[in-house]
Design an enzyme around this catalytic site. Structure first.
Site, PDB file in Angstrom:
ATOM      1  N   ASP A  31     -34.731 -10.321 -20.295  1.00 45.85           N
ATOM      2  CA  ASP A  31     -34.289 -11.796 -20.081  1.00 45.85           C
ATOM      3  C   ASP A  31     -33.003 -11.687 -20.407  1.00 45.85           C
ATOM      4  O   ASP A  31     -32.766 -11.791 -21.396  1.00 45.85           O
ATOM      5  CB  ASP A  31     -35.405 -12.597 -21.191  1.00 45.85           C
ATOM      6  CG  ASP A  31     -35.198 -14.132 -20.599  1.00 45.85           C
ATOM      7  OD1 ASP A  31     -35.917 -14.523 -20.456  1.00 45.85           O
ATOM      8  OD2 ASP A  31     -34.082 -14.604 -20.794  1.00 45.85           O
ATOM      9  N   ILE A  32     -32.572 -13.220 -19.699  1.00 42.78           N
ATOM     10  CA  ILE A  32     -30.418 -13.386 -20.436  1.00 42.78           C
ATOM     11  C   ILE A  32     -30.347 -13.563 -21.498  1.00 42.78           C
ATOM     12  O   ILE A  32     -29.181 -13.328 -22.071  1.00 42.78           O
ATOM     13  CB  ILE A  32     -30.086 -14.239 -18.609  1.00 42.78           C
ATOM     14  CG1 ILE A  32     -28.815 -13.683 -18.583  1.00 42.78           C
ATOM     15  CG2 ILE A  32     -30.527 -15.508 -18.987  1.00 42.78           C
ATOM     16  CD1 ILE A  32     -28.090 -14.064 -17.392  1.00 42.78           C
ATOM     17  N   GLY A  92     -41.954 -26.574 -21.600  1.00 44.09           N
ATOM     18  CA  GLY A  92     -40.452 -25.571 -21.791  1.00 44.09           C
ATOM     19  C   GLY A  92     -40.269 -24.717 -20.487  1.00 44.09           C
ATOM     20  O   GLY A  92     -39.643 -23.904 -20.552  1.00 44.09           O
ATOM     21  N   GLN A  93     -41.146 -25.244 -19.553  1.00 46.52           N
ATOM     22  CA  GLN A  93     -40.860 -24.288 -18.278  1.00 46.52           C
ATOM     23  C   GLN A  93     -39.484 -24.515 -17.494  1.00 46.52           C
ATOM     24  O   GLN A  93     -39.148 -25.836 -17.542  1.00 46.52           O
ATOM     25  CB  GLN A  93     -41.621 -24.099 -16.856  1.00 46.52           C
ATOM     26  CG  GLN A  93     -42.060 -23.617 -15.624  1.00 46.52           C
ATOM     27  CD  GLN A  93     -43.016 -23.332 -15.406  1.00 46.52           C
ATOM     28  OE1 GLN A  93     -44.032 -23.642 -15.605  1.00 46.52           O
ATOM     29  NE2 GLN A  93     -43.352 -22.320 -13.637  1.00 46.52           N
ATOM     30  N   SER A  94     -39.181 -23.590 -16.987  1.00 48.66           N
ATOM     31  CA  SER A  94     -37.064 -23.946 -16.631  1.00 48.66           C
ATOM     32  C   SER A  94     -37.441 -22.926 -15.781  1.00 48.66           C
ATOM     33  O   SER A  94     -36.259 -23.402 -14.938  1.00 48.66           O
ATOM     34  CB  SER A  94     -36.250 -23.654 -17.520  1.00 48.66           C
ATOM     35  OG  SER A  94     -36.050 -22.113 -18.047  1.00 48.66           O
ATOM     36  N   HIS A  99     -43.494 -16.735 -14.396  1.00 52.79           N
ATOM     37  CA  HIS A  99     -43.628 -15.711 -15.428  1.00 52.79           C
ATOM     38  C   HIS A  99     -43.796 -15.494 -16.320  1.00 52.79           C
ATOM     39  O   HIS A  99     -44.499 -16.548 -16.884  1.00 52.79           O
ATOM     40  CB  HIS A  99     -41.578 -15.387 -15.560  1.00 52.79           C
ATOM     41  CG  HIS A  99     -41.057 -16.722 -15.789  1.00 52.79           C
ATOM     42  ND1 HIS A  99     -41.057 -17.939 -15.374  1.00 52.79           N
ATOM     43  CD2 HIS A  99     -41.079 -17.182 -17.285  1.00 52.79           C
ATOM     44  CE1 HIS A  99     -40.573 -19.628 -15.826  1.00 52.79           C
ATOM     45  NE2 HIS A  99     -40.438 -18.798 -17.137  1.00 52.79           N
ATOM     46  N   HIS A 101     -43.220 -14.378 -20.168  1.00 48.25           N
ATOM     47  CA  HIS A 101     -42.727 -13.157 -20.825  1.00 48.25           C
ATOM     48  C   HIS A 101     -43.264 -12.195 -21.947  1.00 48.25           C
ATOM     49  O   HIS A 101     -44.558 -12.938 -21.918  1.00 48.25           O
ATOM     50  CB  HIS A 101     -42.052 -14.695 -22.231  1.00 48.25           C
ATOM     51  CG  HIS A 101     -40.839 -15.686 -21.519  1.00 48.25           C
ATOM     52  ND1 HIS A 101     -40.015 -16.011 -21.802  1.00 48.25           N
ATOM     53  CD2 HIS A 101     -41.813 -16.721 -20.434  1.00 48.25           C
ATOM     54  CE1 HIS A 101     -39.367 -16.709 -21.439  1.00 48.25           C
ATOM     55  NE2 HIS A 101     -40.618 -18.035 -20.666  1.00 48.25           N
TER      56      HIS A 101
HETATM   57  P1  AMP Z   1     -38.908 -20.428 -18.664  1.00 49.18           P
HETATM   58  O1  AMP Z   1     -37.998 -21.333 -20.056  1.00 49.18           O
HETATM   59  O2  AMP Z   1     -40.825 -20.039 -19.927  1.00 49.18           O
HETATM   60  O3  AMP Z   1     -39.350 -21.444 -17.536  1.00 49.18           O
HETATM   61  O4  AMP Z   1     -38.276 -19.486 -18.825  1.00 49.18           O
HETATM   62  C1  AMP Z   1     -37.354 -18.794 -18.512  1.00 49.18           C
HETATM   63  C2  AMP Z   1     -36.472 -17.888 -18.965  1.00 49.18           C
HETATM   64  O5  AMP Z   1     -36.252 -17.285 -17.701  1.00 49.18           O
HETATM   65  C3  AMP Z   1     -35.439 -18.367 -19.534  1.00 49.18           C
HETATM   66  O6  AMP Z   1     -35.967 -17.846 -20.576  1.00 49.18           O
HETATM   67  C4  AMP Z   1     -34.762 -17.471 -19.825  1.00 49.18           C
HETATM   68  O7  AMP Z   1     -33.596 -17.178 -20.477  1.00 49.18           O
HETATM   69  C5  AMP Z   1     -34.784 -16.903 -18.001  1.00 49.18           C
HETATM   70  N1  AMP Z   1     -33.656 -16.925 -16.943  1.00 49.18           N
HETATM   71  C6  AMP Z   1     -32.114 -17.736 -16.600  1.00 49.18           C
HETATM   72  N2  AMP Z   1     -32.256 -16.782 -15.944  1.00 49.18           N
HETATM   73  C7  AMP Z   1     -31.864 -15.884 -15.644  1.00 49.18           C
HETATM   74  C8  AMP Z   1     -31.415 -14.907 -15.341  1.00 49.18           C
HETATM   75  N3  AMP Z   1     -30.647 -14.642 -14.583  1.00 49.18           N
HETATM   76  N4  AMP Z   1     -31.726 -13.485 -15.723  1.00 49.18           N
HETATM   77  C9  AMP Z   1     -32.213 -13.260 -16.859  1.00 49.18           C
HETATM   78  N5  AMP Z   1     -33.701 -14.210 -17.107  1.00 49.18           N
HETATM   79  C10 AMP Z   1     -32.839 -15.355 -16.542  1.00 49.18           C
END
Ligand code: AMP
Length: 113
Positions: A31-32, A92-94, A99, A101
């Protein structure tokens, strides 16, 4: 592959990520914005928007096994880890590509925030 999907692009190698494991069905990468010493994301190569949209029991089961394997690869099997699938707004899905975690390397609290 969905053209405007970030995780489809990572799975295709079009956007760089720190990939720790992959096979023909799944990719695991760091994760970034890590929320724990180990914070990996496991994604299916196939685009599925969220757990709500996931209908393939074989894929979901294999994804969980893949998450277990990468957690083991990070040395977390014995001490413990958490697998989280945020689904839709209140969770909090963004990123709307399914995916899981995989979080570990510190004590986790319950209930989660
Ligand atoms: P969620 O909020 O559950 O949808 O998780 C999305 C995750 O993707 C968050 O923890 C972000 O930090 C991660 N994320 C977003 N962009 C990237 C990226 N380019 N590389 C790795 N992780 C990312």
């Amino acid at each position: 592959m969905l053209n405007d999907c970030l995780f489809c692009k990572i799975a295709a190698g079009d956007i760089p990520a720190t990939i720790v494991a992959q096979d023909d069905q799944f990719v695991a990468f760091r994760d970034i914005d890590p929320q724990a010493p180990t914070h990996l994301l496991v994604i299916p190569r196939e685009h599925v928007a969220s757990l709500n949209a996931a209908m393939d029991a074989q894929m979901l089961g294999s994804m969980l096994l893949f998450a277990k394997t990468v957690a083991g690869g990070e040395g977390l099997s014995e001490r413990g880890y958490r697998v989280v699938v945020n689904t839709n707004a209140e969770a909090g899905q963004s990123v709307f590509h399914l995916h899981a975690h995989v979080l570990g390397g510190r004590a986790m609290r319950w209930p989660p925030g």
